[in-house]
Design a protein around this motif. Structure first.
Motif, PDB file in Angstrom:
ATOM      1  N   ILE A  30     -11.954 -12.646   4.684  1.00 30.81           N
ATOM      2  CA  ILE A  30     -10.527 -12.491   4.396  1.00 30.81           C
ATOM      3  C   ILE A  30     -10.357 -12.634   2.889  1.00 30.81           C
ATOM      4  O   ILE A  30     -10.535 -13.720   2.335  1.00 30.81           O
ATOM      5  CB  ILE A  30      -9.685 -13.562   5.133  1.00 30.81           C
ATOM      6  CG1 ILE A  30     -10.097 -13.641   6.604  1.00 30.81           C
ATOM      7  CG2 ILE A  30      -8.198 -13.234   4.999  1.00 30.81           C
ATOM      8  CD1 ILE A  30     -10.078 -12.328   7.341  1.00 30.81           C
ATOM      9  N   ILE A  31     -10.010 -11.538   2.232  1.00 29.43           N
ATOM     10  CA  ILE A  31     -10.013 -11.539   0.767  1.00 29.43           C
ATOM     11  C   ILE A  31      -8.631 -11.663   0.144  1.00 29.43           C
ATOM     12  O   ILE A  31      -8.513 -11.828  -1.068  1.00 29.43           O
ATOM     13  CB  ILE A  31     -10.709 -10.275   0.218  1.00 29.43           C
ATOM     14  CG1 ILE A  31      -9.974  -9.014   0.687  1.00 29.43           C
ATOM     15  CG2 ILE A  31     -12.168 -10.235   0.628  1.00 29.43           C
ATOM     16  CD1 ILE A  31     -10.434  -7.737  -0.008  1.00 29.43           C
ATOM     17  N   GLY A  32      -7.567 -11.569   0.973  1.00 30.51           N
ATOM     18  CA  GLY A  32      -6.232 -11.690   0.389  1.00 30.51           C
ATOM     19  C   GLY A  32      -5.127 -11.615   1.411  1.00 30.51           C
ATOM     20  O   GLY A  32      -5.337 -11.215   2.558  1.00 30.51           O
ATOM     21  N   GLU A  33      -3.917 -12.028   0.966  1.00 28.83           N
ATOM     22  CA  GLU A  33      -2.729 -12.014   1.818  1.00 28.83           C
ATOM     23  C   GLU A  33      -1.562 -11.405   1.044  1.00 28.83           C
ATOM     24  O   GLU A  33      -1.379 -11.695  -0.137  1.00 28.83           O
ATOM     25  CB  GLU A  33      -2.335 -13.437   2.226  1.00 28.83           C
ATOM     26  CG  GLU A  33      -3.391 -14.221   2.952  1.00 28.83           C
ATOM     27  CD  GLU A  33      -2.955 -15.679   3.157  1.00 28.83           C
ATOM     28  OE1 GLU A  33      -1.789 -15.904   3.550  1.00 28.83           O
ATOM     29  OE2 GLU A  33      -3.762 -16.574   2.884  1.00 28.83           O
ATOM     30  N   LEU A  43      -2.384  -5.470  -4.065  1.00 26.63           N
ATOM     31  CA  LEU A  43      -3.629  -6.169  -3.713  1.00 26.63           C
ATOM     32  C   LEU A  43      -4.710  -5.181  -3.267  1.00 26.63           C
ATOM     33  O   LEU A  43      -5.899  -5.423  -3.481  1.00 26.63           O
ATOM     34  CB  LEU A  43      -3.372  -7.206  -2.622  1.00 26.63           C
ATOM     35  CG  LEU A  43      -2.605  -8.458  -3.080  1.00 26.63           C
ATOM     36  CD1 LEU A  43      -2.313  -9.381  -1.900  1.00 26.63           C
ATOM     37  CD2 LEU A  43      -3.400  -9.219  -4.145  1.00 26.63           C
ATOM     38  N   ALA A  44      -4.299  -4.083  -2.645  1.00 21.40           N
ATOM     39  CA  ALA A  44      -5.271  -3.061  -2.251  1.00 21.40           C
ATOM     40  C   ALA A  44      -5.957  -2.480  -3.488  1.00 21.40           C
ATOM     41  O   ALA A  44      -7.173  -2.262  -3.496  1.00 21.40           O
ATOM     42  CB  ALA A  44      -4.585  -1.952  -1.459  1.00 21.40           C
ATOM     43  N   LYS A  45      -5.165  -2.245  -4.550  1.00 21.21           N
ATOM     44  CA  LYS A  45      -5.741  -1.740  -5.801  1.00 21.21           C
ATOM     45  C   LYS A  45      -6.676  -2.766  -6.433  1.00 21.21           C
ATOM     46  O   LYS A  45      -7.747  -2.436  -6.939  1.00 21.21           O
ATOM     47  CB  LYS A  45      -4.616  -1.416  -6.801  1.00 21.21           C
ATOM     48  CG  LYS A  45      -3.795  -0.197  -6.458  1.00 21.21           C
ATOM     49  CD  LYS A  45      -2.683  -0.033  -7.491  1.00 21.21           C
ATOM     50  CE  LYS A  45      -1.719   1.070  -7.108  1.00 21.21           C
ATOM     51  NZ  LYS A  45      -0.544   1.107  -7.996  1.00 21.21           N
ATOM     52  N   LEU A  46      -6.240  -4.022  -6.402  1.00 15.62           N
ATOM     53  CA  LEU A  46      -6.967  -5.093  -7.078  1.00 15.62           C
ATOM     54  C   LEU A  46      -8.221  -5.522  -6.327  1.00 15.62           C
ATOM     55  O   LEU A  46      -9.292  -5.703  -6.922  1.00 15.62           O
ATOM     56  CB  LEU A  46      -6.030  -6.297  -7.255  1.00 15.62           C
ATOM     57  CG  LEU A  46      -6.543  -7.483  -8.067  1.00 15.62           C
ATOM     58  CD1 LEU A  46      -6.722  -7.087  -9.528  1.00 15.62           C
ATOM     59  CD2 LEU A  46      -5.572  -8.654  -7.954  1.00 15.62           C
ATOM     60  N   LEU A  47      -8.109  -5.678  -5.011  1.00 11.95           N
ATOM     61  CA  LEU A  47      -9.183  -6.293  -4.225  1.00 11.95           C
ATOM     62  C   LEU A  47     -10.087  -5.295  -3.499  1.00 11.95           C
ATOM     63  O   LEU A  47     -11.161  -5.675  -3.054  1.00 11.95           O
ATOM     64  CB  LEU A  47      -8.575  -7.265  -3.199  1.00 11.95           C
ATOM     65  CG  LEU A  47      -7.703  -8.389  -3.786  1.00 11.95           C
ATOM     66  CD1 LEU A  47      -7.060  -9.199  -2.663  1.00 11.95           C
ATOM     67  CD2 LEU A  47      -8.549  -9.297  -4.685  1.00 11.95           C
ATOM     68  N   ARG A  68       1.327   4.789   3.728  1.00 16.96           N
ATOM     69  CA  ARG A  68       1.323   6.153   3.168  1.00 16.96           C
ATOM     70  C   ARG A  68       0.839   6.143   1.716  1.00 16.96           C
ATOM     71  O   ARG A  68       0.019   6.978   1.318  1.00 16.96           O
ATOM     72  CB  ARG A  68       2.729   6.746   3.264  1.00 16.96           C
ATOM     73  CG  ARG A  68       2.793   8.229   2.946  1.00 16.96           C
ATOM     74  CD  ARG A  68       4.190   8.796   3.183  1.00 16.96           C
ATOM     75  NE  ARG A  68       4.537   8.806   4.590  1.00 16.96           N
ATOM     76  CZ  ARG A  68       5.499   8.056   5.137  1.00 16.96           C
ATOM     77  NH1 ARG A  68       6.221   7.234   4.380  1.00 16.96           N
ATOM     78  NH2 ARG A  68       5.746   8.129   6.425  1.00 16.96           N
ATOM     79  N   ILE A  69       1.336   5.185   0.928  1.00 13.40           N
ATOM     80  CA  ILE A  69       0.966   5.106  -0.492  1.00 13.40           C
ATOM     81  C   ILE A  69      -0.491   4.702  -0.652  1.00 13.40           C
ATOM     82  O   ILE A  69      -1.244   5.302  -1.433  1.00 13.40           O
ATOM     83  CB  ILE A  69       1.897   4.119  -1.237  1.00 13.40           C
ATOM     84  CG1 ILE A  69       3.322   4.704  -1.289  1.00 13.40           C
ATOM     85  CG2 ILE A  69       1.386   3.838  -2.640  1.00 13.40           C
ATOM     86  CD1 ILE A  69       4.378   3.720  -1.751  1.00 13.40           C
ATOM     87  N   ILE A  70      -0.913   3.689   0.090  1.00 15.34           N
ATOM     88  CA  ILE A  70      -2.298   3.218  -0.013  1.00 15.34           C
ATOM     89  C   ILE A  70      -3.276   4.323   0.384  1.00 15.34           C
ATOM     90  O   ILE A  70      -4.280   4.560  -0.294  1.00 15.34           O
ATOM     91  CB  ILE A  70      -2.521   1.959   0.858  1.00 15.34           C
ATOM     92  CG1 ILE A  70      -1.769   0.763   0.255  1.00 15.34           C
ATOM     93  CG2 ILE A  70      -4.017   1.630   0.978  1.00 15.34           C
ATOM     94  CD1 ILE A  70      -1.665  -0.436   1.176  1.00 15.34           C
ATOM     95  N   LYS A  71      -2.987   5.037   1.468  1.00 14.59           N
ATOM     96  CA  LYS A  71      -3.897   6.087   1.928  1.00 14.59           C
ATOM     97  C   LYS A  71      -3.935   7.264   0.948  1.00 14.59           C
ATOM     98  O   LYS A  71      -4.955   7.942   0.836  1.00 14.59           O
ATOM     99  CB  LYS A  71      -3.483   6.580   3.317  1.00 14.59           C
ATOM    100  CG  LYS A  71      -3.689   5.561   4.429  1.00 14.59           C
ATOM    101  CD  LYS A  71      -5.140   5.141   4.613  1.00 14.59           C
ATOM    102  CE  LYS A  71      -5.984   6.228   5.241  1.00 14.59           C
ATOM    103  NZ  LYS A  71      -7.369   5.749   5.531  1.00 14.59           N
ATOM    104  N   SER A  72      -2.827   7.505   0.239  1.00 18.71           N
ATOM    105  CA  SER A  72      -2.824   8.595  -0.746  1.00 18.71           C
ATOM    106  C   SER A  72      -3.623   8.208  -1.986  1.00 18.71           C
ATOM    107  O   SER A  72      -4.265   9.050  -2.612  1.00 18.71           O
ATOM    108  CB  SER A  72      -1.396   8.965  -1.142  1.00 18.71           C
ATOM    109  OG  SER A  72      -0.783   7.923  -1.876  1.00 18.71           O
TER     110      SER A  72
END
Length: 213
Positions: A30-33, A43-47, A68-72
């Protein structure tokens, strides 16, 4: 290599419960919340997690927008929606946004772990209620497409078949013994009725629906 998991949920107790349980499971880190969709994106960008457990309804930005944003931006990240909502208007948008799984929060803990691992191995994991909504939606779309063809007049259908043969408006006019202007009118009408952008899409549509002679 352990699976790197990010948890996004605005309910602190739920989030901490997930973290506490998943940290006891072999093969998971578990790397983040995140407490909302915006934090999940950052956090997706960072971790760079392998998978995100994403709540649907959150403040500032909901799970569907965030997905939608993360998958793009990072299509390799897998996303599992973990929510209390199983209605069709939640399930279908989540899957269309790019989620690989959809589970309810009453899921058994061991089933949740199995679902995470299966998603990471390339399988989609859908709660039975989500699956039934998806199948119903696909069925409805199929019916809509068939109904769209039924909206065409016989002459518009004739023109569509000629378009599928690659004919120009002039050639179609000659084949059907009508004026070029009439052909253009029929083309405009059939594109509008079939919700297509241009002649190329119309030709593909005709082929897919086996409208050739």
């Amino acid at each position: 290599m352990n699976i790197r998991v990010l948890i996004a949920d605005d309910h602190h107790v739920v989030r901490r419960g997930l973290v506490f349980f998943l940290r006891t499971q072999k093969g998971l880190d578990i790397i983040g919340e995140a407490a909302n969709g915006k934090e999940a994106i950052e956090l997706a960008k960072l971790l760079k997690p392998d998978i995100i457990l994403m709540d649907l309804v959150m403040p500032e930005m909901d799970g569907i927008q965030a997905t939608r944003i993360i998958k793009s931006e990072q299509p390799e990240i897998k996303i599992m929606m973990l929510t209390s909502f199983s209605e069709q208007d939640h399930v279908i948008p989540a899957l269309e946004a790019g989620a690989s799984g959809f589970q309810l929060k009453d899921i058994q803990p061991d089933v949740l772990v199995t679902s995470i691992k299966k998603i990471m191995s390339g399988e989609n994991q859908l709660h039975p209620r989500a699956t039934s909504h998806l199948l119903a939606n696909l069925s409805n779309k199929s019916k809509v497409k068939k109904n769209l063809i039924e909206e065409l007049t016989k002459r518009e259908l004739d023109v569509l078949k000629e378009i599928a043969k690659g004919k120009s408006n002039k050639e179609i006019a000659s084949s059907l013994f009508i004026t070029e202007k009439t052909v253009k009118t029929h083309v405009s009408n059939l594109l509008a009725k079939l919700e297509l952008a241009d002649r190329t899409q119309a030709a593909l549509y005709a082929v897919r629906n086996q409208l050739g002679d």
